[in-house]
Every structure is written in structure tokens, then in C-alpha cells.
Design an enzyme around this catalytic site. Structure first.
Site, short mmCIF file in Angstrom:
data_model
loop_
_atom_site.label_atom_id
_atom_site.label_comp_id
_atom_site.label_asym_id
_atom_site.label_seq_id
_atom_site.Cartn_x
_atom_site.Cartn_y
_atom_site.Cartn_z
N ASN A 9 -20.34 66.82 -63.22
CA ASN A 9 -20.26 65.99 -62.01
C ASN A 9 -20.12 64.50 -62.35
O ASN A 9 -20.87 63.66 -61.87
CB ASN A 9 -21.50 66.23 -61.13
CG ASN A 9 -21.33 65.61 -59.75
OD1 ASN A 9 -20.22 65.28 -59.34
ND2 ASN A 9 -22.42 65.44 -59.04
N TYR A 141 -11.94 74.53 -64.16
CA TYR A 141 -12.66 74.03 -63.00
C TYR A 141 -11.90 74.55 -61.78
O TYR A 141 -10.92 73.94 -61.35
CB TYR A 141 -12.70 72.49 -63.05
CG TYR A 141 -13.33 71.84 -61.86
CD1 TYR A 141 -14.44 72.40 -61.23
CD2 TYR A 141 -12.84 70.63 -61.37
CE1 TYR A 141 -15.02 71.78 -60.15
CE2 TYR A 141 -13.42 70.00 -60.29
CZ TYR A 141 -14.51 70.57 -59.68
OH TYR A 141 -15.08 69.95 -58.60
N ASP A 182 -16.64 76.22 -64.17
CA ASP A 182 -17.12 76.27 -62.79
C ASP A 182 -16.09 77.06 -62.00
O ASP A 182 -15.00 76.58 -61.73
CB ASP A 182 -17.25 74.84 -62.25
CG ASP A 182 -17.68 74.80 -60.79
OD1 ASP A 182 -17.79 75.89 -60.17
OD2 ASP A 182 -17.89 73.69 -60.27
N HIS A 306 -25.07 70.80 -61.31
CA HIS A 306 -24.93 72.09 -61.99
C HIS A 306 -25.77 72.03 -63.28
O HIS A 306 -26.02 70.95 -63.81
CB HIS A 306 -23.49 72.35 -62.42
CG HIS A 306 -22.53 72.53 -61.29
ND1 HIS A 306 -21.87 73.71 -61.06
CD2 HIS A 306 -22.09 71.67 -60.34
CE1 HIS A 306 -21.08 73.58 -60.02
NE2 HIS A 306 -21.18 72.35 -59.56
N HIS A 534 -44.42 71.80 -40.65
CA HIS A 534 -45.24 71.09 -41.63
C HIS A 534 -46.01 69.94 -41.02
O HIS A 534 -46.93 69.41 -41.64
CB HIS A 534 -44.36 70.57 -42.77
CG HIS A 534 -43.55 71.63 -43.44
ND1 HIS A 534 -42.21 71.81 -43.20
CD2 HIS A 534 -43.91 72.59 -44.32
CE1 HIS A 534 -41.76 72.82 -43.93
NE2 HIS A 534 -42.78 73.33 -44.60
ZN ZN Z 1 -40.88 70.82 -41.88
#
Ligand code: ZN
Length: 581
Positions: A9, A141, A182, A306, A534
């Protein structure tokens, strides 16, 4: 012999010192993809690494896009090397040859398929049980099928077919073949974090192609049952339909789950290992069975979205005494002589058959010349108009996208990406989120944001900072292109634009209270709501994709993306920011 493949990348992943990085990978042949190095950007430090000889393929369309490179230890110097799969870029000695039957591709298509710097082949001499043989290492790639661009689906499949055509032709000629890189398709459900989330997983044309390219879709069955008889395999009527290559990772780890090589950076999915396995080392059946002794992924190596994958072979390498002509050390800009680049281009063009085809294709002559100057090896013979249609290598990217991308990438030293990241969620959330939290502390009021009926399950969060060529984690769902904004910046902007007028600022009591007041009256960004699961402050994001929702902001859970069953991963909280009043 050891080979490594890694989608890095961007070559900046090696910024800590390219030699150090290559040495750490400890392999004879290191194949990297998405270098984002084009010929105009190639510098000596990248091209010439002490102890290695290197071979590059560059995109001809867009600067800083795509690109692959193969670094060979001097003890693994190939005797042949070639850029591309078609042979059209080959006008020199020391090529690999064996192009197969290209009848099903038209000449323009072949040029387009090799125009994006997606393949380099090196061919090495090896000693297998005291017998000298050769192995071609095809570093690829493969294109990603951008759901926004239907024509790229076809491009991707044609690339696969061309790759198969070439790999099988080289194999048929008597060389062993390793195809690695890839591939941009996860093969089976076990190679995907959430295959059930994808409509018709097995119907995906890329997976179908892999099924045909690879030998034995169910290697775990084959390996534990009796070995098929080699003789009958060759002569049996369905042998022609049977794939000739083996996925070496699955060969050694037929049932290992959660073995991924690619994760979305935007959603922090690496922390929850919510990824896909799309980087492979494929080897011809005989080589896999007789020479490969191990293969594995290296998820602990960071620096890219990656991780590297390695394969170890029993055979040893016989280095060529001299690198083949494609070697970067022969490039005129690194050869010591200050040759005029244009001379070099002309020389290439004279030999190339491409110059003959140039006249037949529409296109601006001026553009042609410009492109030639930028792209030394020719291939400027394809009209830019056509390329705009069929290739996304010329589609300009917004500057914003680049900025975001750069800033959100880990850029530390080599050491920093070779050690595992702490799995602390708060630590790894990107800066904007932290700023968001700070803002929350400052703001005392709670302007309610309107909740939309949609959830993150309906919206795929692919931002400009997400890996460009990564198989989207949410296949098949409508996609929003988004990017994180810092609420802080946003608020400053608003404050500058919307300074309260004295006439309106009636009984503004205390400073803090007035801030809250003005925020609500002047439609400043509201404080982030807490996600339902959460109870944690959400992160503010902005729709970046062009369309009716462009510029609209919304809140999502700030946690990293993960499987729906993972309580520590991002919950499906989603709320548009209401700016309507
Ligand atoms: Zn959350």
C-alpha cells in the site's frame, strides 16, 4: 528458497529503510504490490537496494497508482524478467516468453490489461533433488472490481483469464510456476470474515475463476484422503478442466479459520481481525507437493492494510551471473550516464510493435507525446478517451482523499510496524475520534440528533482512507463513501463563518452557556450521541461520495468494525446529524 508477497500500500511503508525492511522479511524473492510508484516517481533509493536486484512494473495511466515490484537477493538473481502478462511491454532480451493463446483478447484489451503496472515475472534457476529446473515467479496485483464501476468487473475477470493463460503457458513450456500477490478475491467462505453477509458468495465470478484456476477446491479433503494417481490424473478426461495450481497456504493449513491478510483501515477492523484472505502464493501442483515445505501469513507485520505471506521451498536457487535487462539498475537514470530520457523512449518505441498501432487509435497527438514523456516504456498508444471508459487508472482522485489517506496511515519506523499493535481500542482509534471525545466533555448541552431508520448494516463505510483496491468487507451493499471529520475543525469553521450578531445575541449569559446556545441556534455540530450497545460517544463522519447525501454528516459507533457476534466490535448504531432546523 523462500518467497514473500506483500501488498505494501505504497512504498512509503518501507520508509524506515527499504533494505532493512527487505532483510527483515528474510526471503530470496520478495514481491510487493501497490507500490504506487510510477516511473516518474521512481528514485534510486527505491530501485537500487544493496544486496538485491529489482524489477518494476509501472502504471502508464496515472502517476502514483498501482504498480508491483520484485526484489531478488543477489543469490537469487533471475535469468529472465519481464514486465506485464501480454508480452506487449517486452522489447528486450532476457524475457520469459510463453504467452499462450491470446485469441480471446483483442489487441486493445491486451494493452489495457498491461497498462496499470500489475505484473512482473522473474524466472529463476533452481536445484530440485540435484536436478536443475526453472521457476517463474509471477508477481501480480489483480484489479479490484469497484462496485461503482461495472466495467471494472469485466476488466478484473479478463485480467484473471490473461493471468491464467500466461501462467499455464509458462508451465506447459516446462518451467515451474509460482503465482503470488494480491488477487483481490477471497476464495472460500473460510477466507472471509463474514461470508453470510455477501449475496451469492459462491456465485462471485472471481471465486468461480479461482475454482477453475486452483486444483481441488476442497484441499482439506484431498490431502487427508488418498492421493490421486498421477498417471490417471494426466490422462483422465477431466484433467483439462482441473486447476493446475495450489493455494499453498490452504495446502498446509486446510482448516485454519480467521487467517486473513487484509483489513479495512478505516473501520479499525484489524483489531478485531475482521478481514479477508486475498493475498496468496499459488504454485503448480508438482512444485507445491514436492518442493513447498511450509507457507503462512504474517498478520503481526504492520505498516500496510495487508500483511505479508511467505512460502518456503526445499529447492535451492542458482543465481544468474548477470541480472536480465529489465533490472532497474540498467535504467538510464540510475546507470550513471545522464542519458536524455527521450532518447531512451524513442529507442523503446522503435522496437515496439505498439508504435505501429498508435496511428490506428484515436487520440490527441499532444497527449500522446506528453504521456510518452511521462511513461518511458511507451503504452501511450491508447487513447485517453478510451482509457477513461475502461480503466480507472486515469480517473483523478480528489486531493482531499489523498490527504486523509496519508494522515490515517501508520507511518512510523520499520520497527513500529513490525511489532504488533496493542489491542487497546481507545489507543488505536484515529485522532478525529479522540477530538470528538474531547468535544463531548466541553459541551454541556445535548442537542438531540435525529436517528435515521437505517443502521450501519445498510450502509457500507468505505471512506477515502479505506484501501483503494481492497475487497470491500460489505460486498453487495449500497456504499457510502465517507471520511472522518474532526468536529473540532468543523466547529471552528462554523464559528468563523457565523459570528453572533450583537442584535441577536440578546441576554447571552456566561461564555459557556452562550457557546451552547449559539451552537444550537446556528446549527453547529451537535455533541456526539452515545451508541446504544456500548453507551460510548459516537464518531462523526461525513458522506464524501457524490450524490444526494454528499456532505451530510452522521454518527456511528466509534469502535472498530468486527463481526456482528463480537461484542467488542462496532455496534450498528447510526444516526444522521440533523441540520434541518
Ligand atoms: Zn457501540
Amino acid at each position: 528458497m523462500k518467497v514473500v508477497t506483500w501488498n505494501i500500500n505504497g512504498i512509503r511503508t518501507f520508509r524506515g529503510g527499504i533494505k532493512k525492511a527487505l532483510d527483515s522479511l528474510d526471503a530470496d524473492v520478495i514481491c510487493v504490490q501497490e507500490t504506487k510508484v510510477t516511473r516518474d516517481l521512481l528514485n534510486e533509493r527505491t530501485a537500487i537496494v544493496d544486496g538485491y536486484n529489482s524489477y518494476f512494473s509501472f502504471s502508464r495511466g496515472r502517476s502514483g497508482y498501482s504498480g508491483v515490484a520484485t526484489y531478488c537477493k543477489d543469490s537469487a538473481t533471475p535469468f529472465a524478467a519481464e514486465e506485464g502478462l501480454t508480452g506487449l511491454l517486452t522489447n528486450h532480451e532476457g524475457a520469459v516468453g510463453c504467452y499462450g493463446d491470446q485469441a480471446e483478447f483483442c489487441s486493445e484489451e491486451l494493452q489495457l490489461l498491461d497498462n496499470e503496472g500489475r505484473a512482473v515475472i522473474t524466472q529463476h534457476r533452481i536445484m530440485c533433488q540435484e536436478k536443475e529446473q526453472s521457476v517463474a515467479v509471477i508477481n501480480v496485483y489483480c484489479p479490484r472490481a469497484d462496485p461503482e464501476k461495472p466495467e471494472r468487473k469485466q476488466f478484473k475477470l479478463q485480467f484473471y483469464k490473461l493471468l491464467q493463460c500466461r501462467a499455464e503457458a509458462v508451465l506447459k513450456d516446462g518451467s515451474h510456476v509460482i503465482v503470488l500477490g494480491d488477487v483481490n478475491t477471497s476464495h472460500r467462505p473460510i477466507d472471509h470474515c463474514d461470508p453470510s453477509d455477501i449475496d451469492d458468495f459462491d456465485g462471485n465470478p472471481g471465486r468461480k475463476w479461482l475454482n477453475g484456476f486452483l486444483h481441488g477446491v476442497r484441499q482439506e479433503v484431498e490431502r487427508h484422503e488418498e492421493e490421486p494417481d498421477e498417471e490417471s490424473e494426466v490422462t483422465s478426461s477431466d484433467s483439462s478442466r482441473r486447476g493446475k495450481f495450489v493455494d499453498t497456504f490452504r495446502y498446509f493449513h486446510p482448516t485454519r479459520t480467521n487467517a486473513f491478510t487484509c483489513w479495512s483501515t478505516l473501520t479499525g477492523a484489524r483489531q478485531t481481525n475482521y478481514g479477508t484472505r486475498i493475498d496468496y502464493i499459488f504454485a503448480d501442483c508438482q512444485l507445491a507437493k514436492e518442493q513447498f515445505v511450509a507457507a503462512d501469513i504474517m498478520p503481526e507485520v504492520e505498516g500496510s492494510d495487508h500483511c505479508p505471506v511467505w512460502g518456503q521451498l526445499r529447492c535451492s536457487l542458482l543465481p544468474s551471473s548477470k541480472p536480465p535487462p529489465l533490472c532497474t539498475r540498467y535504467l538510464p537514470e540510475f546507470a550513471g550516464k545522464q542519458q536524455k530520457l527521450s532518447r531512451f523512449f524513442v529507442k523503446v518505441d522503435q522496437k515496439s510493435s505498439q508504435s505501429d498501432q498508435r496511428d490506428a487509435l484515436p487520440g490527441s497527438q499532444e497527449e500522446e507525446e506528453l504521456r510518452e514523456n511521462l511513461n518511458p516504456f511507451g503504452a501511450g498508444n491508447i487513447s485517453s478517451k478510451k482509457r477513461l471508459i475502461t480503466s480507472d487508472s486515469v480517473v483523478p482522485k480528489g486531493k482531499k482523499a489523498k490527504t486523509v489517506k496519508t494522515s490515517s496511515k501508520p507511518q512510523g519506523s520499520l520497527l513500529s510496524f513490525f511489532k504488533p499493535k496493542p489491542t487497546n481500542v481507545a489507543h488505536s482509534t484515529e485522532a478525529p475520534v479522540r477530538q470528538c471525545e474531547k468535544t463531548l466533555d466541553e459541551v454541556t448541552s445535548s442537542q438531540k440528533s435525529q436517528k435515521s431508520s437505517s443502521t450501519t448494516n445498510d450502509v457500507s463505510l468505505i471512506s477515502s482512507s479505506a484501501p483503494e483496491e481492497t475487497e470491500p468487507v460489505f460486498d453487495g451493499s449500497p456504499q457510502l463513501c465517507i471520511s472522518t471529520t474532526t468536529e473540532e475543525n468543523d466547529r471552528q469553521m462554523k464559528a468563523e463563518r457565523l459570528t453572533p450578531q450583537p442584535t441577536v445575541a440578546h441576554s447571552a449569559a456566561k461564555k459557556g452557556a452562550s457557546l451552547v446556545f449559539w451552537k444550537s441556534v446556528l446549527h453547529g455540530p451537535p455533541p456526539p450521541p452515545s451508541c446504544k450497545v456500548h453507551g460510548e460517544p459516537c464518531v462523526l463522519r461525513t458522506v464524501k461520495k457524490e450524490g444526494p447525501n454528499m456532505g451530510k454528516q452522521f454518527f456511528v459507533c466509534a469502535r472498530p468494525q468486527g463481526h456482528a457476534s463480537n461484542p467488542d466490535a462496532r455496534c450498528n448504531f447510526f444516526a444522521w446529524v440533523d441540520k434541518g432546523k
